[in-house]
Design a protein around this motif. Sequence first.
Motif, PDB file in Angstrom:
ATOM      1  N   SER A 117       0.345  14.949   5.609  1.00 50.49           N
ATOM      2  CA  SER A 117       0.458  15.470   4.193  1.00 50.49           C
ATOM      3  C   SER A 117       1.144  14.514   3.534  1.00 50.49           C
ATOM      4  N   ALA A 118       1.117  14.643   1.982  1.00 48.17           N
ATOM      5  CA  ALA A 118       1.733  13.679   1.066  1.00 48.17           C
ATOM      6  C   ALA A 118       3.117  13.686   1.429  1.00 48.17           C
ATOM      7  N   GLU A 119       3.696  14.827   1.695  1.00 42.82           N
ATOM      8  CA  GLU A 119       5.419  15.199   1.789  1.00 42.82           C
ATOM      9  C   GLU A 119       5.770  14.336   2.952  1.00 42.82           C
ATOM     10  N   VAL A 120       4.965  14.056   3.971  1.00 49.74           N
ATOM     11  CA  VAL A 120       5.796  13.474   5.230  1.00 49.74           C
ATOM     12  C   VAL A 120       5.306  12.101   5.433  1.00 49.74           C
ATOM     13  N   VAL A 121       4.552  11.350   4.758  1.00 48.87           N
ATOM     14  CA  VAL A 121       3.901  10.332   4.619  1.00 48.87           C
ATOM     15  C   VAL A 121       4.310   9.313   3.639  1.00 48.87           C
ATOM     16  N   LYS A 122       5.245   8.354   3.757  1.00 49.69           N
ATOM     17  CA  LYS A 122       6.166   7.444   3.079  1.00 49.69           C
ATOM     18  C   LYS A 122       5.726   6.229   3.089  1.00 49.69           C
ATOM     19  N   SER A 123       5.575   5.430   2.143  1.00 50.20           N
ATOM     20  CA  SER A 123       5.445   3.742   2.069  1.00 50.20           C
ATOM     21  C   SER A 123       6.629   3.418   2.120  1.00 50.20           C
ATOM     22  N   ILE A 124       6.938   2.582   3.188  1.00 48.85           N
ATOM     23  CA  ILE A 124       8.415   2.065   3.335  1.00 48.85           C
ATOM     24  C   ILE A 124       8.443   0.507   2.910  1.00 48.85           C
ATOM     25  N   ALA A 125       7.377   0.007   2.841  1.00 48.93           N
ATOM     26  CA  ALA A 125       7.343  -1.334   2.423  1.00 48.93           C
ATOM     27  C   ALA A 125       5.700  -1.682   1.988  1.00 48.93           C
ATOM     28  N   PRO A 126       5.462  -2.661   1.210  1.00 42.37           N
ATOM     29  CA  PRO A 126       3.867  -3.067   1.339  1.00 42.37           C
ATOM     30  C   PRO A 126       3.365  -3.221   2.808  1.00 42.37           C
ATOM     31  N   GLY A 127       2.369  -2.372   2.753  1.00 42.55           N
ATOM     32  CA  GLY A 127       1.334  -2.574   4.372  1.00 42.55           C
ATOM     33  C   GLY A 127       2.350  -1.826   5.456  1.00 42.55           C
ATOM     34  N   SER A 128       3.224  -1.019   5.166  1.00 36.67           N
ATOM     35  CA  SER A 128       4.109  -0.252   5.996  1.00 36.67           C
ATOM     36  C   SER A 128       4.240   1.315   5.669  1.00 36.67           C
ATOM     37  N   TRP A 129       4.058   2.125   6.645  1.00 33.73           N
ATOM     38  CA  TRP A 129       4.116   3.442   6.333  1.00 33.73           C
ATOM     39  C   TRP A 129       4.912   4.178   7.329  1.00 33.73           C
ATOM     40  N   GLN A 130       5.499   5.325   7.323  1.00 35.80           N
ATOM     41  CA  GLN A 130       6.457   5.941   7.917  1.00 35.80           C
ATOM     42  C   GLN A 130       5.771   7.603   7.758  1.00 35.80           C
ATOM     43  N   VAL A 131       5.539   8.352   8.919  1.00 33.49           N
ATOM     44  CA  VAL A 131       5.192   9.450   9.014  1.00 33.49           C
ATOM     45  C   VAL A 131       6.338  10.184   9.710  1.00 33.49           C
ATOM     46  N   GLU A 132       6.999  11.131   8.761  1.00 33.29           N
ATOM     47  CA  GLU A 132       8.393  11.745   9.333  1.00 33.29           C
ATOM     48  C   GLU A 132       8.039  13.404   9.343  1.00 33.29           C
ATOM     49  N   THR A 133       7.901  13.735  10.783  1.00 36.72           N
ATOM     50  CA  THR A 133       7.758  14.876  10.740  1.00 36.72           C
ATOM     51  C   THR A 133       8.839  15.762  11.432  1.00 36.72           C
ATOM     52  N   PRO A 134       9.060  17.174  11.556  1.00 39.67           N
ATOM     53  CA  PRO A 134      10.190  17.746  12.560  1.00 39.67           C
ATOM     54  C   PRO A 134       9.984  17.186  13.889  1.00 39.67           C
ATOM     55  N   ASP A 135       8.754  16.913  14.322  1.00 41.43           N
ATOM     56  CA  ASP A 135       8.801  16.587  15.883  1.00 41.43           C
ATOM     57  C   ASP A 135       8.920  14.972  16.379  1.00 41.43           C
ATOM     58  N   PHE A 136       8.304  14.425  15.262  1.00 36.09           N
ATOM     59  CA  PHE A 136       8.156  12.975  15.670  1.00 36.09           C
ATOM     60  C   PHE A 136       8.300  12.113  14.132  1.00 36.09           C
ATOM     61  N   ARG A 137       8.570  10.810  14.522  1.00 37.46           N
ATOM     62  CA  ARG A 137       8.370   9.752  13.578  1.00 37.46           C
ATOM     63  C   ARG A 137       7.225   8.813  14.022  1.00 37.46           C
ATOM     64  N   LEU A 138       6.390   8.575  13.147  1.00 36.67           N
ATOM     65  CA  LEU A 138       5.221   7.505  13.399  1.00 36.67           C
ATOM     66  C   LEU A 138       5.348   6.482  12.368  1.00 36.67           C
ATOM     67  N   LEU A 139       5.309   5.124  12.767  1.00 36.13           N
ATOM     68  CA  LEU A 139       5.369   3.909  12.103  1.00 36.13           C
ATOM     69  C   LEU A 139       3.738   3.491  12.183  1.00 36.13           C
ATOM     70  N   VAL A 140       3.483   3.097  10.856  1.00 34.89           N
ATOM     71  CA  VAL A 140       2.290   2.282  10.605  1.00 34.89           C
ATOM     72  C   VAL A 140       2.319   0.889   9.973  1.00 34.89           C
ATOM     73  N   LEU A 141       2.275  -0.044  10.637  1.00 40.66           N
ATOM     74  CA  LEU A 141       2.553  -1.514  10.139  1.00 40.66           C
ATOM     75  C   LEU A 141       1.506  -2.595  10.108  1.00 40.66           C
ATOM     76  N   LEU A 142       1.311  -3.170   9.063  1.00 38.24           N
ATOM     77  CA  LEU A 142       0.400  -4.105   8.972  1.00 38.24           C
ATOM     78  C   LEU A 142       0.823  -5.665   9.125  1.00 38.24           C
ATOM     79  N   SER A 143       0.424  -6.716   9.550  1.00 41.29           N
ATOM     80  CA  SER A 143       0.976  -7.840   9.388  1.00 41.29           C
ATOM     81  C   SER A 143       1.002  -8.617   8.147  1.00 41.29           C
ATOM     82  N   GLU A 144       1.828  -9.364   8.043  1.00 44.16           N
ATOM     83  CA  GLU A 144       1.992  -9.906   6.608  1.00 44.16           C
ATOM     84  C   GLU A 144       0.715 -10.417   6.058  1.00 44.16           C
ATOM     85  N   ASP A 145      -0.258 -10.841   6.825  1.00 41.92           N
ATOM     86  CA  ASP A 145      -1.608 -11.086   6.206  1.00 41.92           C
ATOM     87  C   ASP A 145      -2.379 -10.214   6.253  1.00 41.92           C
ATOM     88  N   ASN A 146      -2.027  -8.782   6.560  1.00 39.86           N
ATOM     89  CA  ASN A 146      -2.821  -7.627   6.586  1.00 39.86           C
ATOM     90  C   ASN A 146      -4.158  -7.888   7.445  1.00 39.86           C
TER      91      ASN A 146
END
Length: 187
Positions: A15-44
């Motif tokens: 959901s939009a509430e738990v998905v946060k953009s932490i930097a360009p090309g990087s996201w964090q999904v923070e739920t009560p159960d886990f924290r998922l990170l999605v990262l793109l390389s510098e050249d995407n």
Amino acid sequence: MTLEEIAGTLTELFSAEVVKSIAPGSWQVETPDFRLLVLLSEDNTWLRVLLPIMPLQEAAAFLTQFLEANFDDTQETRYAVYDGVVWGVFQHNSGTLTNADFANAIARLISLYEAGVNDVFNNLVETRIREIVKAAKQQGQSLAATMQNLDRFYAEGLLGDIDQNPQGREQVLAAWRQRLERLWVEI
């Protein structure tokens, strides 16, 4: 996948509430159960999805089984160790990654997280029971004699918890018996 497709897929899955953009090309999904990170390389061009599974100290006894799971069971995801943590990891070229494959990889990582050490522990137990069956058969023991030995080991506190109540002990021995009977004919 583009940055917009990645962000959209994450929002659809969570959901939009738990998905946060932490930097360009990087996201964090923070739920009560886990924290998922999605990262793109510098050249995407390269995408990495990371999910911490457990502290390495808790998993140390099962590292061989984690590596065996990488070979046989984890499909497009992998277990990895970094900075004292066992991680679930997915890496893929972002240019050829589809939304469906991305969503499936995230589901698989969450499955690894939810399983924790249970699946690898069960694999370890299965290996040990196979070793017991092989050793018993090499010594000419019957299934009944092997079960008597296990019962004696439990009674003497060599296996299980010596303070375990009789009902708990019987449940454990029934599970041993079931696995031994199944493997006895296979080996």
